[in-house]
Scaffold this motif. Structure first.
Motif, short mmCIF file in Angstrom:
data_model
loop_
_atom_site.label_atom_id
_atom_site.label_comp_id
_atom_site.label_asym_id
_atom_site.label_seq_id
_atom_site.Cartn_x
_atom_site.Cartn_y
_atom_site.Cartn_z
N ASP A 124 47.62 6.22 67.36
CA ASP A 124 47.71 4.86 67.90
C ASP A 124 46.40 4.44 68.56
O ASP A 124 46.02 3.27 68.51
CB ASP A 124 48.88 4.77 68.89
N TRP A 125 45.71 5.39 69.17
CA TRP A 125 44.38 5.10 69.71
C TRP A 125 43.41 4.81 68.55
O TRP A 125 42.61 3.89 68.64
CB TRP A 125 43.88 6.28 70.53
N ASP A 126 43.51 5.60 67.48
CA ASP A 126 42.67 5.35 66.30
C ASP A 126 42.90 3.95 65.76
O ASP A 126 41.96 3.25 65.37
CB ASP A 126 42.99 6.37 65.19
N ARG A 127 44.17 3.55 65.71
CA ARG A 127 44.51 2.27 65.12
C ARG A 127 43.90 1.10 65.90
O ARG A 127 43.50 0.08 65.30
CB ARG A 127 46.04 2.11 65.07
N ARG A 128 43.79 1.25 67.22
CA ARG A 128 43.16 0.20 68.01
C ARG A 128 41.68 0.06 67.62
O ARG A 128 41.15 -1.06 67.55
CB ARG A 128 43.28 0.51 69.50
N LEU A 129 41.00 1.17 67.37
CA LEU A 129 39.61 1.12 66.93
C LEU A 129 39.50 0.50 65.54
O LEU A 129 38.58 -0.27 65.26
CB LEU A 129 39.01 2.53 66.92
N VAL A 130 40.45 0.84 64.67
CA VAL A 130 40.47 0.27 63.32
C VAL A 130 40.57 -1.25 63.40
O VAL A 130 39.80 -1.99 62.76
CB VAL A 130 41.64 0.84 62.49
N ASP A 131 41.52 -1.73 64.20
CA ASP A 131 41.73 -3.18 64.31
C ASP A 131 40.53 -3.88 64.95
O ASP A 131 40.15 -4.98 64.53
CB ASP A 131 43.00 -3.47 65.11
N TYR A 132 39.94 -3.23 65.94
CA TYR A 132 38.76 -3.83 66.61
C TYR A 132 37.61 -3.99 65.63
O TYR A 132 36.99 -5.07 65.55
CB TYR A 132 38.35 -2.93 67.78
N ALA A 133 37.31 -2.93 64.88
CA ALA A 133 36.20 -2.99 63.93
C ALA A 133 36.52 -3.92 62.76
O ALA A 133 35.65 -4.69 62.31
CB ALA A 133 35.89 -1.58 63.42
N ALA A 134 37.76 -3.87 62.26
CA ALA A 134 38.14 -4.71 61.13
C ALA A 134 38.11 -6.19 61.51
O ALA A 134 37.67 -7.04 60.72
CB ALA A 134 39.53 -4.33 60.63
N ASP A 135 38.54 -6.52 62.72
CA ASP A 135 38.49 -7.92 63.16
C ASP A 135 37.05 -8.42 63.24
O ASP A 135 36.77 -9.59 62.90
CB ASP A 135 39.18 -8.06 64.53
N ALA A 136 36.14 -7.54 63.69
CA ALA A 136 34.73 -7.92 63.74
C ALA A 136 34.18 -8.15 62.33
O ALA A 136 33.39 -9.07 62.10
CB ALA A 136 33.92 -6.84 64.45
N PHE A 137 34.63 -7.33 61.38
CA PHE A 137 34.19 -7.48 59.98
C PHE A 137 34.71 -8.80 59.41
O PHE A 137 33.98 -9.53 58.72
CB PHE A 137 34.69 -6.30 59.16
N VAL A 138 35.97 -9.12 59.68
CA VAL A 138 36.55 -10.37 59.20
C VAL A 138 35.80 -11.57 59.77
O VAL A 138 35.51 -12.55 59.05
CB VAL A 138 38.05 -10.46 59.57
N ALA A 139 35.45 -11.51 61.05
CA ALA A 139 34.75 -12.62 61.69
C ALA A 139 33.39 -12.86 61.06
O ALA A 139 32.92 -14.01 60.98
CB ALA A 139 34.59 -12.33 63.18
N GLN A 140 32.73 -11.79 60.59
CA GLN A 140 31.39 -11.94 60.03
C GLN A 140 31.38 -12.19 58.53
O GLN A 140 30.57 -12.95 58.02
CB GLN A 140 30.55 -10.70 60.35
N HIS A 141 32.30 -11.53 57.79
CA HIS A 141 32.24 -11.59 56.33
C HIS A 141 33.45 -12.29 55.70
O HIS A 141 33.44 -12.53 54.49
CB HIS A 141 32.10 -10.18 55.75
N GLY A 142 34.49 -12.56 56.47
CA GLY A 142 35.61 -13.33 55.96
C GLY A 142 36.63 -12.57 55.15
O GLY A 142 37.64 -13.15 54.74
N SER A 143 36.42 -11.30 54.90
CA SER A 143 37.40 -10.48 54.17
C SER A 143 37.85 -9.34 55.05
O SER A 143 37.11 -8.86 55.92
CB SER A 143 36.81 -9.94 52.86
#
Length: 394
Positions: free
Chosen positions: A203-222
């Motif tokens: 569950d701690w890992d998943r928070r990091l996944v979501d944090y990084a993925a959200d940053a990727f979506v904000a920059q690249h849109g996918s």
């Protein structure tokens, strides 16, 4: 005899050496811990690190986090295009662990497999069934925190006549347990159990996944979470970042998806802030266990850490602030459960054989983790009348 810690992310095996000391048994690769991951492709089944190594390339062929599904009718998703029951997959892991141990241990019986103390009966039965499917006779399913308490006590020869209260904080990859044990030289008495079978390092890992993925979506849109291979890569990077943040104040999570790449910086302070609610859940569970036991921190003599996720500095800081005591870290937190299971197997073997030795005289007393009752339903009305409250001595 063998003690098996069948973990969510890693598993371990232990036995007793010639001097009667519990020791961890390396697998066929020479590693102390075996990843609880399975690669399936037709008739091919590979368990361990090799399965993790191919997960990012073939995620549809790899099963992980199986322990979280124990007691459910299915694994929850297809592996290699097939549906599996979680006990069938766990059986493959058990078979690998026992086969590797048999190359180093002559007498395997009895075999004890550990489970989270807060596992209910369906999950415990599924663990027994996994052993049966693997062709292994599981002599007992033993609670992980109790196994850890045995290891700490025997290893430090702390078996004095004076009773001591031990609090075991067990934060593994997929489950969380707290047990309070009253221990003396010849008696181990579990007096309270509390836990959460859906809370762990993942569950701690998943928070990091979501944090990084959200940053990727904000920059690249996918969204890399929409693709199985990209998600597997992000999950692996997040787990590495979590481990790094246990030692360094900052790191990065690198994502590659849809022809783009992004390195997302993360500090330990940010990580602790985004997972504060998860840590709070463990704190509330600790307080509940103390309440159930009817003891305060002034009665706790030893605070023991178990599980790889206790390496995170935030867990130790929280416990130190909550208890006013320093958690004990003298033993490898990922190995103490398997060693304790081996000790429990040796105690059972001595008692069944009626041998006159120190182990045969040890008394282990446990409690039920969940209340047992009779449920009556009338349309939408449900009444559950508890007959045997939880934490009642077995």
């Amino acid at each position: 005899m063998l003690g098996i810690d069948l973990g969510t992310t890693f598993s371990a095996v232990a036995t007793l050496d010639a001097s009667g000391r519990a020791v961890t048994v390396p697998n066929s690769d020479g590693d102390i811990l075996t990843p609880s991951a399975i690669y399936l492709n037709g008739l091919t089944a590979v368990v361990g690190q090799a399965a993790l190594d191919v997960q990012s390339e073939q995620p549809e062929h790899v099963a992980t986090l199986i322990k979280r599904r124990m007691g459910y009718p299915s694994f929850g998703r297809q592996v290699d295009g097939r549906d599996f029951r979680p006990e069938t997959l766990s059986a493959l892991i058990l078979k690998k662990l026992v086969r590797d141990a048999s190359a180093r241990v002559k007498n395997l019986d009895p075999i004890v497999v550990t489970v989270p103390a807060y596992f209910d009966d369906s999950r415990r039965k599924a663990t027994h069934d996994a052993g049966r499917i693997a062709g292994i006779r599981v002599a007992d399913v033993f609670d992980e925190p109790c196994a850890a308490a045995l290891t700490y006590t025997f290893d430090q020869d702390d078996r004095t006549d004076r009773e001591k209260f031990l609090l075991v904080y067990d934060l593994g990859g997929g489950t969380f347990d707290v047990s309070i044990v009253r221990a003396a030289r010849k008696r181990f008495h579990t007096i309270a159990i509390a836990g959460d079978v859906q809370l762990g390092g993942h569950d701690w890992d998943r928070r990091l996944v979501d944090y990084a993925a959200d940053a990727f979506v904000a920059q690249h849109g996918s969204d890399p979470r929409s693709d199985a291979k990209s998600l597997a890569l992000v999950e692996s990077a997040a787990e590495r970042a979590k481990r790094t943040l246990s030692k360094l104040p900052q790191t990065t999570v690198t994502i590659s998806h849809a022809g783009h790449s992004l390195s997302v910086p993360i500090t330990r302070a940010q990580f602790e802030a985004m997972t504060r609610d998860l840590l709070l859940r463990t704190r509330m569970t600790v307080n509940e266990a103390l309440r159930q036991a009817g003891v305060g921190w002034d009665r706790i003599d030893r605070l023991l850490l178990v599980g790889g996720s206790t390496h995170m500095p935030m867990t130790r800081s929280m416990l130190r602030e909550l208890s006013g005591k320093d958690p004990e870290t003298g033993l490898a937190v990922s190995e103490v459960v398997a060693r304790g299971a081996a000790l429990h197997a040796a105690i059972r073997a001595s008692q069944m054989a009626a041998r006159a030795d120190d182990l045969a005289d040890i008394v282990e007393v446990h409690v039920n983790a969940h209340g047992l009752g009779v449920e009556v339903r009338d349309k939408d009305n449900v009444v559950n009348d508890i007959v045997i409250p939880r934490n009642t001595q077995l």
